[in-house]
Scaffold this active site. Structure first.
Site, PDB file in Angstrom:
ATOM      1  N   ARG A 164       0.831  -1.205   0.000  1.00  0.00           N
ATOM      2  CA  ARG A 164       0.000   0.000   0.000  1.00  0.00           C
ATOM      3  C   ARG A 164       0.866   1.256   0.000  1.00  0.00           C
ATOM      4  O   ARG A 164       0.590   2.229   0.701  1.00  0.00           O
ATOM      5  CB  ARG A 164      -0.953   0.003   1.213  1.00  0.00           C
ATOM      6  N   SER A 246     -10.912  -0.617   3.606  1.00  0.00           N
ATOM      7  CA  SER A 246     -10.053  -1.039   4.714  1.00  0.00           C
ATOM      8  C   SER A 246      -9.323   0.181   5.273  1.00  0.00           C
ATOM      9  O   SER A 246      -8.585   0.842   4.551  1.00  0.00           O
ATOM     10  CB  SER A 246      -9.045  -2.080   4.235  1.00  0.00           C
ATOM     11  N   GLU A 342      -4.556   3.428   6.375  1.00  0.00           N
ATOM     12  CA  GLU A 342      -4.364   3.528   4.935  1.00  0.00           C
ATOM     13  C   GLU A 342      -4.735   4.903   4.393  1.00  0.00           C
ATOM     14  O   GLU A 342      -4.009   5.473   3.589  1.00  0.00           O
ATOM     15  CB  GLU A 342      -5.171   2.438   4.202  1.00  0.00           C
TER      16      GLU A 342
END
Length: 346
Positions: A164, A246, A342
């Site tokens: 990520r 998420s 994130e």
């Protein structure tokens, strides 16, 4: 170049948080950026690049000049014996692009179905799901420097992909550093879809679908349909319940650390990684701390998936951040693990 004043951003962030852009420029071509940089009133303003808004938490009105990326277009630019290359405008919807490639008879992105956001955001975040990451299907991208106005092309190595992560999430600390956060605006992305196609099936949800259907050799379309069904059952639709997917990265630990946690928590969900580390399921950690279904103000933890924070109606960015920090504290106090968000807090 179109410049708008006091633009509501509620529809442009998947959390559905109420905020405004004091000024917003719609970027539909590289020429729009060049006009912007030639404007003495706009050129030196701090800038914020906005794609689909699926990976941000707005904590107030956005003071920097918002560059809303709306570069469109999809095309097959190469169809060779080893791979097909498709080029997609950064403003195109990611999930729509996955469906489009299948319609063209070009499988390879099906495991990444139903991920929210735009194509331009996919390399920034190095999106991934069900055993496939963007870097596995990436060829190159074209971007424009928001300081010089020059266009440039990056391959996978130059994007410095990580979990990520990419060069677009890092600021150059000093001259010569290759950080492009706030400086590089992605215009187009080229994706490499390998031939022959091989399904990626090593996940429990897909194994369950194969057992349910009796299909042991699914097509790309079947995998796409299964993943849409699985994600749709687990994750809330941002059009109905505001969320950013998420919210936390799955943390990685050493084998010794994992063994220590398993000794205390035998049921912890974990995945051995090729490099010898172990990835832990952040959703399981959050659920184990009792957060599923809980709220702070109008921000809450989704009842069906503890990894997802949601807007229960009228949530502020501050409430989302407060909830996230409380979750981080709980997980650290119980497991000694620091969860990393994130989304970007703006």
């Amino acid at each position: 170049m179109i410049v708008e004043q006091n633009v509501p951003l509620q529809a442009h962030n998947s959390f559905g948080i109420v905020a405004k852009a004091r000024q917003l420029v719609r970027v539909r071509s590289q020429e729009d950026v060049r006009q912007l940089l030639a404007d003495p009133q706009l050129a030196d303003r701090p800038k914020f690049v906005l794609g689909g808004g699926s990976n941000i938490v707005l904590t107030g009105d956005v003071k920097p000049l918002v560059l809303k990326v709306e570069v469109m277009g999809r095309a097959v630019v190469e169809d060779g014996p080893k791979a097909s290359i498709v080029e997609v405008g950064a403003g195109e919807n990611w999930h729509g692009t996955v469906g489009w490639t299948l319609e063209q008879g070009l499988p390879g992105l099906e495991n990444l179905a139903l991920i929210p956001g735009t194509v331009g955001g996919s390399p920034v975040q190095n999106i991934g799901a069900y055993g496939v990451e963007l870097q596995d299907r990436f060829e190159s991208l074209d971007a424009i420097d928001l300081v010089t106005g020059k266009t440039f092309t990056l391959d996978a190595a130059q994007c410095a992909f990580g979990y990520r992560d990419s060069v677009f999430k890092h600021v150059a600390a000093q001259e010569g550093d290759f950080g492009l956060a706030g400086r590089g605006l992605i215009l187009r992305v080229r994706l490499r879809l390998p031939k022959p196609w091989k399904p990626v099936l090593g996940y429990a949800d897909l194994e369950r679908k194969m057992n349910e259907t009796g299909v042991r050799a699914p097509s790309a379309q079947q995998i796409y349909d299964w993943i849409c069904a699985v994600r749709g059952a687990k994750l809330p639709d941002p059009r109905v319940i505001g969320n950013a997917g998420s919210f936390f990265k799955n943390p990685t630990v050493t084998q010794d650390q994992c063994s220590d946690i398993i000794a205390r928590e035998p049921g912890i969900v974990h995945y051995p990684m090729p490099d010898g580390t172990v990835k832990l399921a952040a959703g399981w950690l959050i659920d184990a701390c009792g957060w599923k279904g809980k709220s702070v103000g109008n921000a809450g933890v989704y009842e069906k998936q503890a990894l997802v924070l949601v807007n229960r109606g009228g949530a502020t960015g501050g409430e989302v951040v407060t909830l996230a920090r409380a979750i981080q504290t709980s997980v650290y106090e119980r497991f000694g693990i620091r969860l990393e968000p994130e989304p970007v807090v703006v």
